[in-house]
Each structure stands twice: as C-alpha cells, then as structure tokens.
Design an enzyme around this catalytic site. Structure first.
Site, PDB file in Angstrom:
ATOM      1  N   LYS A  71      -9.149   2.718  -2.469  1.00 45.23           N
ATOM      2  CA  LYS A  71      -9.476   2.031  -1.222  1.00 45.23           C
ATOM      3  C   LYS A  71     -10.880   2.413  -0.781  1.00 45.23           C
ATOM      4  CE  LYS A  71      -7.359   1.194   3.338  1.00 45.23           C
ATOM      5  NZ  LYS A  71      -6.143   1.477   4.145  1.00 45.23           N
TER       6      LYS A  71
ATOM      7  N   CYS B 235      -5.701  -3.105   2.189  1.00 46.09           N
ATOM      8  CA  CYS B 235      -5.526  -3.205   3.632  1.00 46.09           C
ATOM      9  C   CYS B 235      -6.828  -3.329   4.416  1.00 46.09           C
ATOM     10  CB  CYS B 235      -4.694  -2.026   4.129  1.00 46.09           C
ATOM     11  SG  CYS B 235      -3.920  -2.336   5.741  1.00 46.09           S
TER      12      CYS B 235
ATOM     13  N   GLU C  89       0.841  -1.194   0.000  1.00 48.36           N
ATOM     14  CA  GLU C  89       0.000   0.000   0.000  1.00 48.36           C
ATOM     15  C   GLU C  89       0.879   1.248   0.000  1.00 48.36           C
ATOM     16  OE1 GLU C  89      -3.658   1.775   2.770  1.00 48.36           O
ATOM     17  OE2 GLU C  89      -2.384   0.140   3.496  1.00 48.36           O
TER      18      GLU C  89
END
Length: 648
Positions: free
Chosen positions: A116, A171, A46
């Site tokens: 994200k 994540c 990330e």
C-alpha cells in the site's frame, strides 16, 4: 479471456479478527465458489488474512507468522482452481519494515506482492502506527521470500492474467489526489483491483461509488473493489461488506450491503471495449507517453479456461441509446432537445433566417423536427408563423397520419400548407414512361423527390431554409431517397436514433398543457413507422410498415451502437444481441437482420458522405465531418462473411 470478456469477482468472506486459520479457510471456501462460476480473477478485502482491525497486534510476531502460514494454506489450495488468480490482503515484513500488502497468487504459487502506498493517519485511521508506505525508495526490496518462493515486490508491478494486465492499489490509495492506478493504467494496466477495509459512515458509500466511477473512467479501465464486512471489530466503527465492479465510468455489478454471510459479486469486464477506447482516444495515448512508467509485468501463469459459447455475466441493455432508468431518461431527453434546439437556433441566427419550411407527415421523425423548430423559434423570439409546415398527401397517405399532421400543425400555431403530390407524380410517371401500377423503387422514390422539390421551392419563395427530418437510424441503413428526403438545409434529427425518437416526442407530450396536442402526440407515437409510399390497405390502414422491410429498428440501433461506438465485429455483436434479446428474438432472426444491417451500412455510405449539417447529440454520429469518415466504396466482404458464418 473468452470473446474478449474477463470474468472477475469481488469477494467478501467471513473474517475473524486475528483468526488467521479461520480466515484462510473462509477465503478458500469462497474462492472455490467463484472459481466454479468461471472467474479468472478473485479479489478479497484488505488484510483479509488477519482482518483489518487487529490494531497493535500487527506488531506481534505470532500474528505475522500465523499470517504467513495461512497464506501457505491458501496457496496450496489455489492449485485446486488453476484457472483463477486470487488477490488477498495480508501484513508482510521485509527489510525491517511492515507493509500492508496485496498478494497475487494462483495455481499453487505466489505471483507478486504489491504494498500500500498511502497510509491514512487521520480520524479513525492509524495505519502509520503499524505500517510503512510502499512508495519507491532505496530501502525498498524488489522481491521478497514468500512460502519458499522469491516473489516480485513493489508498486511498479502489473500482473498478466490470461493476457489481461492487472494492477493493484489498496483502499486509501484510491482516495488520494493522484491514485497509483492512474500511473499504472498509463503504463498498461487494464484492470485495477482495490483491496479495502473502509468503514461505513453516512454518505460515504455514495461518495465511494463516485470515486470508483471517476477513476475507472479516467483510467479507461475495469475496477474491482472488495471491502471488509462482518466479523471486523466494531469497537469504534462498523463495516459493511462492499463488492463493486466498474468499467470505464459505469458500475456494472455491486454486492448487497450489510450482509452477515459470505458474499461475492461477479461480472464480465469488456476488455475489447476498453482497448478500443484507449486506442481511439489520442488523449489517453498522449498521457501514457508523458506519464507512463516502466512497470514489471509478471505472468500469473494460470491455466486458461477452454473457450466456449458463454453466457455473459453482465447486463446488456437492448436499447443502448435509451437509459433504463426513468429519471435518467427524462434528463437525457431534456439534454437532447436542448442540443437540437440550440443547434437549430444558432443556424437560424447566423444565417439571419426567420422562415423555416418542414414537411410534416404525421410520423415520428417529422413530428420531432417540428416540435424542435417551434421551440427554437420561441427561444429566438420569432413568431411561429414563420414556420411553414407542409403536409403532402400521396398514394399511401392514410387518414390517421394526415389527421395527426394537420391537428399538430394547428395546435402549434404554425403556417399550414397542404399540397397533394399525386397530380405532379402522375405527370412525372407519364414523362418517364413508368406504369403507376408497378409499385417499385421508381414509384416510391418519385414521390419522395417530388416532396423535397416542393419544400425546396417553397423555401426559396419564403426566403427560408428546409428543415430535414431524417434520423440517425435511417442514415445508417440508407433508408432515405437520395436527393429526396435525404436532403435539406439542416438535419435536426441527424444524431437521434429511431429508438429514441418516440421518447423525445413523449417528452414533449408530457410537458404539453394542451389536451389536443398531448393526445395527438401520443397517437403519433402509437402509429406504425412507415414512409407511406404504397397505397393503403382496403380498410385504410398503413400497408407499408418499414420494420417489415428493413428489420426491427431496435435490432438495427443495437447493431449500429456497437459497430460505431466500439468497432465490434459481427460475431461479437451477435453474442451481445443474443444476450440482450434472449426473450425477444431467436438467434436465426438476429443473424438475418445483422447481415442486412452490414450489407446496407456499407452500400449506403454514399448517402452519408454528402449529408446535411446537423447536431451531434450522443457518442454515436455518422457525420462525414465528425465521427464517421468511411469511403463509399469500402469492401464489406469480411463483415458479410462473418455474419453468414454465425452459428444459430
């Protein structure tokens, strides 16, 4: 893909906080290494272009512009490895918002950008301070300009890499109650990549492994997880480089942690196996119809590598029915014995049966069946004397097996009977006009049927049932005499493969408090597998070794597992077997017994079509009432031809 395998890499390069030029160079260098290994997909952490721990610098135009310039360098360099798609992390501005993104690129061009969805804003995380969620809304762009290209943008993107559908989450997305990968998998994604920067805390790694295994299992997908490591700021937290590759609930590769140099972990994900399980599971297709969504499929347009004979980059257990870890093996054996015991106990209870008849030869299968029978009687509170154990010596019975059978029966406290089948079989030979000096199939099967007739008649006499002893491997190969040892009232070993039987017998031996019982069981385990239907050697040892006739059971069980569990073709099983048995059997030997396996497997289905009831214990079962329904006259030509054409 090569032979249905998709090679992926989880990469942890060195990282410099806000050092975009150094980060780009580190990404390029590690990408070159994994590309040389044949990786078709490389996943980086990330925000790997900037580092995750930049804090308020994320709103600096200098950092954001330098990130774009660094991405341009990586895109240009990717032309040097045209057979690999890369996924890197970076902050990206669009429509007046800043997104934490995964960027797919390869062969000199950007492919897609996935933002994200879930931004953590608790404990040590403050992502909502800097980033906007990629959740669908009217303000979200469907594409962005990136390094001179108009690139698809959004959380509804699946990237096709050599025909494999790949989707991304980042994540925290994995930690949410409903990860984006759930919907993406139901929409066609077969491999999920996760770009992460998860700091390390006590117990967090084990929890993460559980999440990854669970999510890959629920999605019936491959899962490639790459997390930031050394070089990230340790102002308040510490990061350990993590690279984890999972497949349908199993971790198949993981990177060493707490390393202070660039590292990667590479594995081949079995796409054919995933597709088989999705097709086979009607639950998955049902969920896909209800919850799948229309996703944009973007072609990565990388150059496919030239197919070749590959060396698999994954572990292949030569004994797929036997767990490789002792602790897991003990747990597995406990579970299997309990399943067998419960199945038999229920059958005895429902039929109000307090008498059981079993033939005991001193071999592995009958030993396991007898041990399970004793355990079932103990569970039900029925005296062990209700078990009539019959040893029936014949022409090939050796002193070793006969002694072990009688010793075991004595120590277990069951009712013992010994009946020689020799006189009755000799009379039978006279009746049918068979020369007893001719040791052919008639000679052998007459003995097996005589034993079964005795057991059935004794069962009638004691108002009991005959307990079968044949195992799953024998059913697969048809290594049983039709209406002989093939038949019983309940087949307690029907779901247990031969390679697992000895571990179950040892499980009983390890728990025995009686030295005679334990030593007898250990000697039974060491005795060669044989039906003992041919007279013994002059020195009294076993003359007829089953594996000399039908082939090694470890090979046949391997073939059986991949034939039934995944429906693999002979050529694919051959590839796997050559990897698993590389130091044990040469290719010609594997080809020989693979051909034998398919010949017997098809020709012996008629025996399985009328097999007795018996408990299923694992994912592979041959019961015609359960997992395997195959016509007895199915044509095997295509399978045999493929076996014969295999190159050795």
């Amino acid at each position: 893909m090569n032979q249905g395998y998709f090679r992926v890499a989880a990469v942890a390069p060195a990282v410099s906080v806000a050092g975009t030029d150094a980060n780009a160079e580190a990404i390029i260098q590690t990408a070159a290494v994994v590309a040389a290994s044949g990786a078709e997909l490389a996943v980086f952490p990330e925000l790997s272009i900037t580092a995750y721990t930049c804090g308020d610098l994320f709103h600096s135009s200098t950092l954001l512009n330098s990130a774009r310039l660094a991405l341009a360098k990586i895109i240009t360099a990717s032309a040097s490895f045209p057979t690999m798609t890369m996924v890197v992390g970076m902050p990206l501005q669009a429509n007046g918002m800043l997104f934490n993104c995964a960027v797919f690129l390869g062969a000199g061009r950007p492919v897609a950008v996935v933002p994200k969805t879930y931004l953590p804003n608790y404990n040590e995380f403050y992502e909502q301070r800097w980033f906007a969620s990629g959740e669908k809304s009217g303000a979200m762009p469907s594409e962005v300009e990136l390094c001179g290209f108009n690139v698809p943008f959004g959380t509804d993107i699946i990237v096709s890499v050599n025909g494999v559908k790949v989707a991304a989450e980042i994540c925290e997305d994995l930690w949410s109650p409903l990860p984006p990968s759930s919907t993406l998998s139901l929409s066609g994604a077969e491999v999920i990549v996760n770009l992460s920067a998860s700091d390390d805390l006590i117990g967090k790694y084990d929890y993460l492994l559980g999440l990854i295994k669970q999510q890959s299992a629920r999605c019936v997908a491959g899962y490639v997880y790459s997390s930031a490591g050394f070089g990230e700021s340790t102002t308040d937290v510490a990061f350990d480089s993590k690279g984890i590759i999972a497949e349908n609930g199993n971790i198949i590769r993981h990177m060493p942690r707490w390393i202070r140099h660039p590292e990667s972990t590479i594995a081949d994900i079995d796409i054919y196996a995933l597709r088989h399980d999705r097709m086979h599971s009607t639950t998955f297709s049902h969920a896909a119809r209800r919850h799948g969504s229309d996703c944009r499929v973007v072609d990565a347009r990388i150059v496919p590598a030239i197919p070749s004979e590959i060396s698999l980059c994954r572990d292949v257990n030569p004994s797929p029915f036997v767990p490789p870890v002792d602790e897991l093996l003990d747990s597995r054996c406990t579970e299997i014995v309990n399943i067998q015991t419960s199945g038999l106990a229920q059958r005895l209870k429902v039929t109000n049966t307090r008498s059981l008849v079993i033939g005991v030869s001193g071999g592995l299968d009958s030993t396991l069946a007898l041990l399970v029978a004793v355990k079932a009687f103990d569970v039900l509170g029925i005296p062990r004397s209700g078990i009539t154990a019959v040893t029936m010596p014949g022409f090939g019975t050796t002193g070793r097996t006969h002694s072990n059978a009688t010793e075991l029966m004595k120590v277990l406290g069951v009712t013992i009977r010994e009946i020689s089948i020799v006189p009755a079989v000799m009379q039978h030979f006279a009746d049918i006009g068979h020369n007893p000096d001719v040791h052919d199939v008639t000679y052998e099967n007459s003995q097996a049927r005589q034993r079964t007739m005795l057991l059935m008649d004794i069962a009638n006499k004691v108002s009991g049932m005959v307990l079968g002893t044949g195992d799953l491997s024998e059913l697969a190969l048809g290594w049983a005499t039709y209406n002989g040892d093939h038949m019983s009232m309940y087949g307690v070993n029907a779901g247990v493969p031969k390679t697992l039987v000895k571990y179950l017998v040892k499980w009983f031996a390890d728990r025995s408090t009686d030295n005679v019982e334990r030593n007898t069981l250990l000697d039974i385990i060491d005795t060669p597998i044989s039906p003992e239907l041919i007279p013994a050697n002059s020195d009294g040892t076993i003359a007829q070794v089953t594996e000399d006739l039908v082939g090694p059971y470890e090979l046949h069980d391997f073939f059986l597992y991949y034939t039934l569990r995944y429906g693999f073709s002979p050529s694919r099983i051959f590839l796997l077997a050559n990897t698993a048995f590389e130091n044990t059997y040469d290719r010609a030997t594997i080809k020989k017994w693979l051909t034998v396996f398919f010949r017997r497997f098809f020709s012996q289905q008629f025996k399985r079509s009328c097999m007795p009831d018996g408990p299923k214990v694992g994912s592979v079962c041959l019961s015609p009432r359960g997992d395997w329904r195959m016509p007895s006259d199915a044509c095997s030509v295509r399978w045999i031809k493929e076996c014969e054409d295999l190159k050795v």
